[in-house]
Design an enzyme around this catalytic site. Structure first.
Site, PDB file in Angstrom:
ATOM      1  N   ASP A   5       0.843  -1.194   0.000  1.00 49.50           N
ATOM      2  CA  ASP A   5       0.000   0.000   0.000  1.00 49.50           C
ATOM      3  C   ASP A   5       0.881   1.249   0.000  1.00 49.50           C
ATOM      4  O   ASP A   5       1.787   1.369   0.821  1.00 49.50           O
ATOM      5  CB  ASP A   5      -0.898  -0.025   1.237  1.00 49.50           C
ATOM      6  CG  ASP A   5      -2.080   0.910   1.122  1.00 49.50           C
ATOM      7  OD1 ASP A   5      -2.538   1.155  -0.006  1.00 49.50           O
ATOM      8  OD2 ASP A   5      -2.550   1.386   2.170  1.00 49.50           O
ATOM      9  N   ASP A   6       0.626   2.139  -0.913  1.00 45.90           N
ATOM     10  CA  ASP A   6       1.342   3.417  -0.987  1.00 45.90           C
ATOM     11  C   ASP A   6       2.846   3.253  -1.145  1.00 45.90           C
ATOM     12  O   ASP A   6       3.627   3.971  -0.535  1.00 45.90           O
ATOM     13  CB  ASP A   6       1.039   4.288   0.245  1.00 45.90           C
ATOM     14  CG  ASP A   6      -0.415   4.672   0.317  1.00 45.90           C
ATOM     15  OD1 ASP A   6      -1.030   4.879  -0.750  1.00 45.90           O
ATOM     16  OD2 ASP A   6      -0.954   4.767   1.428  1.00 45.90           O
ATOM     17  N   CYS A  15      -6.966   3.419  -3.298  1.00 43.09           N
ATOM     18  CA  CYS A  15      -6.849   2.043  -2.810  1.00 43.09           C
ATOM     19  C   CYS A  15      -8.053   1.162  -3.133  1.00 43.09           C
ATOM     20  O   CYS A  15      -7.891   0.066  -3.663  1.00 43.09           O
ATOM     21  CB  CYS A  15      -6.535   2.030  -1.320  1.00 43.09           C
ATOM     22  SG  CYS A  15      -7.829   2.650  -0.268  1.00 43.09           S
TER      23      CYS A  15
END
Length: 137
Positions: A23-24, A63
């Site tokens: 994530d990210d 997301c």
């Protein structure tokens, strides 16, 4: 008496599939994508021995929509899953690669952030909107 399960040649020759999604994290934050200033030996080895993706096209890089895009292979306007339009429809999730792999006899699992909720009633497969029953325990 315990019975040993006979392994078919079909199961032996099938590849193991591990899909990692952080994530990210930008792709250039790992050595396997060319960054020589970070040390990511385990990720580099997985990339060397497996498949390293070089392209991904996503119309909605947030997301929830991104995860629906990756799982279904469909753009956000087809899944309808984003913060503005709603959750991921069960019929769309039932055609995701993890579900199809499980139906093909693979052992499937999921760990970490799901990042979306399934739009469907609570059942043996859906708990609190999460697709827990679609994966092996």
């Amino acid at each position: 008496m315990l019975k040993k399960e006979k392994k078919s040649s079909e199961n032996i020759n099938r590849p193991n599939i591990i899909f990692l999604l952080s994530d990210d994290q930008t792709s250039v934050a790992t050595g396997c994508y060319g960054n020589d200033q970070v040390k990511t030996p385990n990720m580099d080895q997985l990339a060397k021995e497996g498949v390293l993706f070089l392209n991904h096209y996503n119309t909605t890089s947030i997301c929830m929509a991104s995860r629906a895009n990756i799982l279904t292979g469909m753009y956000e306007y087809k899944t309808g899953c984003n913060f503005m339009h709603g959750d991921l429809a069960v019929d769309k999730f039932e055609n995701t690669y993890p579900v199809l792999l499980k139906e093909a006899g693979y052992f499937t699992g999921f760990a970490g952030k799901v990042g979306f909720v399934l739009d469907g009633p609570v059942s043996e497969k859906i708990e609190d909107g999460l697709p827990v029953g679609y994966f092996d325990k």
